[in-house]
Design a protein around this motif. Sequence first.
Motif, mmCIF file in Angstrom:
data_model
loop_
_atom_site.group_PDB
_atom_site.id
_atom_site.type_symbol
_atom_site.label_atom_id
_atom_site.label_comp_id
_atom_site.label_asym_id
_atom_site.label_seq_id
_atom_site.Cartn_x
_atom_site.Cartn_y
_atom_site.Cartn_z
ATOM 1 N N GLN A 201 5.774 46.847 -80.376
ATOM 2 C CA GLN A 201 5.569 47.138 -78.960
ATOM 3 C C GLN A 201 6.613 46.389 -78.131
ATOM 4 N N PRO A 202 7.116 47.023 -77.050
ATOM 5 C CA PRO A 202 8.066 46.309 -76.186
ATOM 6 C C PRO A 202 7.372 45.155 -75.489
ATOM 7 N N THR A 203 8.153 44.184 -75.114
ATOM 8 C CA THR A 203 7.579 43.086 -74.333
ATOM 9 C C THR A 203 7.280 43.578 -72.927
ATOM 10 N N LEU A 204 6.485 42.805 -72.213
ATOM 11 C CA LEU A 204 6.195 43.149 -70.832
ATOM 12 C C LEU A 204 7.481 43.195 -70.012
ATOM 13 N N ARG A 205 8.418 42.305 -70.322
ATOM 14 C CA ARG A 205 9.685 42.295 -69.596
ATOM 15 C C ARG A 205 10.443 43.610 -69.789
ATOM 16 N N ARG A 206 10.514 44.079 -71.036
ATOM 17 C CA ARG A 206 11.224 45.318 -71.310
ATOM 18 C C ARG A 206 10.492 46.515 -70.698
ATOM 19 N N ALA A 207 9.175 46.468 -70.751
ATOM 20 C CA ALA A 207 8.401 47.562 -70.148
ATOM 21 C C ALA A 207 8.619 47.611 -68.640
ATOM 22 N N LEU A 208 8.706 46.440 -68.026
ATOM 23 C CA LEU A 208 8.942 46.371 -66.583
ATOM 24 C C LEU A 208 10.326 46.931 -66.251
ATOM 25 N N ALA A 209 11.326 46.556 -67.034
ATOM 26 C CA ALA A 209 12.687 47.042 -66.783
ATOM 27 C C ALA A 209 12.756 48.557 -66.939
ATOM 28 N N ALA A 210 12.094 49.078 -67.961
ATOM 29 C CA ALA A 210 12.125 50.522 -68.192
ATOM 30 C C ALA A 210 11.421 51.273 -67.067
ATOM 31 N N ALA A 211 10.285 50.745 -66.623
ATOM 32 C CA ALA A 211 9.549 51.389 -65.532
ATOM 33 C C ALA A 211 10.360 51.352 -64.241
ATOM 34 N N MET B 26 4.105 34.568 -66.551
ATOM 35 C CA MET B 26 3.924 33.660 -67.675
ATOM 36 C C MET B 26 3.879 34.387 -69.016
ATOM 37 N N ARG B 27 3.585 35.683 -69.001
ATOM 38 C CA ARG B 27 3.406 36.411 -70.264
ATOM 39 C C ARG B 27 4.465 37.486 -70.480
ATOM 40 N N MET B 28 5.592 37.367 -69.809
ATOM 41 C CA MET B 28 6.618 38.406 -69.851
ATOM 42 C C MET B 28 7.188 38.655 -71.247
ATOM 43 N N GLU B 29 7.153 37.663 -72.122
ATOM 44 C CA GLU B 29 7.722 37.840 -73.460
ATOM 45 C C GLU B 29 6.687 38.295 -74.472
ATOM 46 N N GLU B 30 5.459 38.505 -74.039
ATOM 47 C CA GLU B 30 4.420 39.000 -74.944
ATOM 48 C C GLU B 30 4.544 40.506 -75.101
ATOM 49 N N PRO B 31 4.096 41.044 -76.242
ATOM 50 C CA PRO B 31 4.161 42.500 -76.421
ATOM 51 C C PRO B 31 3.160 43.207 -75.510
ATOM 52 N N LEU B 32 3.537 44.397 -75.090
ATOM 53 C CA LEU B 32 2.661 45.224 -74.257
ATOM 54 C C LEU B 32 1.645 45.913 -75.168
ATOM 55 N N PRO B 33 0.358 45.648 -74.981
ATOM 56 C CA PRO B 33 -0.657 46.279 -75.838
ATOM 57 C C PRO B 33 -0.592 47.805 -75.729
#
Length: 311
Positions: free
Chosen positions: A11-21, A54-61
């Motif tokens: 799963q992408p990280t929250l950071r990557r998901a944010l960038a893609a969105a 704080m959780r930007m590097e965690e995977p997006l569930p």
Amino acid sequence: MAPRPDSDRPQPTLRRALAAATERLIEAGCETAALDARLLLQAACGLGHEALIMRMEEPLPPTAADRLEAMVARRARREPIAYILGYRHFWKQRIRCDRRALIPRPETELLIEALLARLPERQAPLHLCDMATGSGCLAVAMAMEYPHATVHGCDLSKEALELAGENITAYDLQARVSLHHGDLFAALPPATPPFDAILCNPPYVARDELAALAPELAYEPRMALTDEKDGASILRRLLHEAPRWLRPGGWLIVETGACGLPKPSPDASLRLDERIFDLAGLLRGGVWRRVEQEERPVQPSAGAALLPPDA
């Protein structure tokens, strides 16, 4: 080799998901793409702003990824983010929003500021009216600022009144805020006592201005945006009808836009007290006071005219 099931894929990280969105919303033409993407990601994950950072590097569930995809798709179609999230912060409250009513805007808070400046006694048992209440944001804000006030909210849309009722119930204001269905003051019971103040955010977009509006406006109720005329017809009616519903010294506070402000005839019982401008210097509203007969200037009636936005 069989393809890995989705649940096994990284799963992408929250950071990557944010960038893609964010990139997707930029491509869709959303002016506040980065902010919108962050708010949608927070909603998809059930996180506040600080927790998200704080959780930007965690995977997006996966379940959050599905929610985010659905919400970003709606925003990319230019649906207003308030309708996607289901709320908008207005004044000091969180107001439920959906397509039954206009989304509360920051400029409408200027009406509350004008009211508080003229009726500073917060504990007074005031009698207030929110004409064209829509979501009920003004009615709720007035009732919260004046804990001993009674408030009447009126609207021509039954759907909007349903939403207003939900927002009133959310703040447990049913005992002090009543809702009425009808066309402006015709919605009020005939025996309604005069008001200390009437606030109104009417439909003030001219019909010929609709085509130039942002795509998001197409999702909002048309009857809450335009009078299907020059934008000022409801404002003119307000100035004509409001005096009989105001106590002497009472206030009429309205929002406006490019159509400007109607000007009552010189012998009218309303006197313009202030033109409301926003921080950009744009005309956003007007404040009138009901004056006594002896206060009115003795001049022949000149009929209704318009004060232009830069007047």
